[in-house]
Design an enzyme around this catalytic site. Structure first.
Site, PDB file in Angstrom:
ATOM      1  N   TYR A 187       0.732  -1.320   0.045  1.00 13.01           N
ATOM      2  CA  TYR A 187       0.309   0.093  -0.252  1.00 13.01           C
ATOM      3  C   TYR A 187       0.224   1.831  -0.303  1.00 13.01           C
ATOM      4  CZ  TYR A 187      -3.418  -2.758   0.850  1.00 13.01           C
ATOM      5  OH  TYR A 187      -4.403  -4.278   1.922  1.00 13.01           O
ATOM      6  N   LEU A 241     -17.788  -1.441   1.598  1.00 12.30           N
ATOM      7  CA  LEU A 241     -18.373  -0.547   0.408  1.00 12.30           C
ATOM      8  C   LEU A 241     -18.866  -0.331  -1.339  1.00 12.30           C
ATOM      9  CD1 LEU A 241     -18.403   2.878   3.425  1.00 12.30           C
ATOM     10  CD2 LEU A 241     -20.283   1.298   3.030  1.00 12.30           C
TER      11      LEU A 241
END
Length: 332
Positions: free
Chosen positions: A57, A220
């Site tokens: 990341y 989500l």
């Protein structure tokens, strides 16, 4: 926020986990470090004590930001969940992808061999500013390394006190069973959302029976289930989402239509659609916690409040009934 037990391990985590992919900047159209730090602190103040990150990341940037935050929050007050096995510093293993970040070009490999793990754990410990990791997870399968070999190394790291618990991410049930012949598997991390429930077929039943925790990432659906990704939404920079199937038509419109049908339930509780979706996710059978990303304090605060209300059985049934009508075209 009451913590929950993670599978067979002695590790307890918050049911909402701060997902730190986006704060790394890479593949999300950039990021503001100061806002990222504020997001982590806001989450912590609201009871979100667990943070999930990974070396890939931002090519170490996310872990470094988490490390800075931990210095202020106190190491013993936070559960660090990080990963290994996606490596841009080696050409060993299985080629994964080419990418750019921090002004450089990278060849990224999936590698979970002994030397790779030993180096990666030390690098992560240094970036995180700690001498132990609460949950260490193999990020994705490496076809060139036997799972048993990987797990033997993790077992040694656990015995040395460098990691507390062992997890897997993006692996099949067959792979998890092989791992469990060597170690006690604490958890698996899998994509799971209202519009992507593939794990309900096999992973959820296995984990429930074997007491393996499930960390649901992308609940989500990378922002789609917030209701904010309208037809005219503009994505910035290297944001990867427009190229994924859920954000293409007709999937985006179908999802937004569904969200409008369940919006009255969120209004009844005076919460956002995102909070309703996260709450529903954590209540699903077998799900231990939901990993939710945030890039600023407002997003972090909203995510953390997702557990401040209770959905009735009737409301859950209403959501599920509407959800069964949603048809997502996974071939686009």
């Amino acid at each position: 926020m009451d913590k929950v037990q993670l599978g067979k391990s002695d590790l307890k985590i918050s049911p909402i986990v701060f997902g730190a992919w986006a704060i790394g900047g890479w593949a999300w159209g950039g990021n503001d470090d100061q806002q990222a730090m504020e997001a982590i602190k806001t989450s912590f103040d609201a009871g979100v004590t667990s943070i999930d990150t990974a070396p890939i990341y931002g090519y170490g940037h996310s872990e470094s930001l988490v490390g800075k935050a931990i210095k202020e929050l106190g190491r013993d007050n936070v559960e660090i969940l990080t990963k290994f096995g996606i490596n841009w510093k080696t050409t060993k293993g299985e080629f994964y992808f080419n990418a750019e970040g921090n002004g450089e070009s990278y060849e990224v490999y999936a590698y979970a061999g002994r030397d790779g793990i030993i180096q990666e754990v030390e690098d992560s410990l240094q970036r995180l500013g700690t001498d132990y990791i609460d949950l260490y997870q193999i990020h994705r399968p490496d076809a060139t390394t036997q799972i048993e070999e990987t797990m033997e190394v993790l077992k040694e790291l656990q015995q040395q006190g460098k990691i507390r618990a062992i997890g897997m991410s993006n692996h099949t049930v067959k792979m998890m069973k092989r791992a469990e012949k060597v170690i006690d598997l604490a958890s698996t991390q899998s994509p799971y959302s209202m519009v992507y429930r593939k794990i309900e077929k096999d992973i959820v039943p296995f984990c429930v029976e074997d007491n393996v925790g499930i960390l649901a990432y992308s609940p989500l659906q990378r922002g789609l289930l917030t209701g904010k990704i309208t037809a005219d939404y503009e994505f910035k920079g290297d944001d990867h989402r427009p190229g994924t199937k859920w954000f293409k038509e007709p999937n985006r419109s179908r999802t937004n239509d569904f969200l409008q049908k369940i919006k009255p339930i969120s209004e009844d509780h005076n919460v956002s659609l995102a909070q309703l979706v996260i709450n529903w996710t954590v209540q699903r059978p077998g799900i231990t916690a939901a990993l939710v990303g945030a890039r600023n304090a407002d997003q972090a605060s909203e995510n953390a409040k997702s557990m401040d209300f209770v959905l009735s059985k009737e409301e859950i049934e209403r959501i599920n009934t509407e959800l069964e009508k949603v048809v997502i075209d996974h071939d686009v």
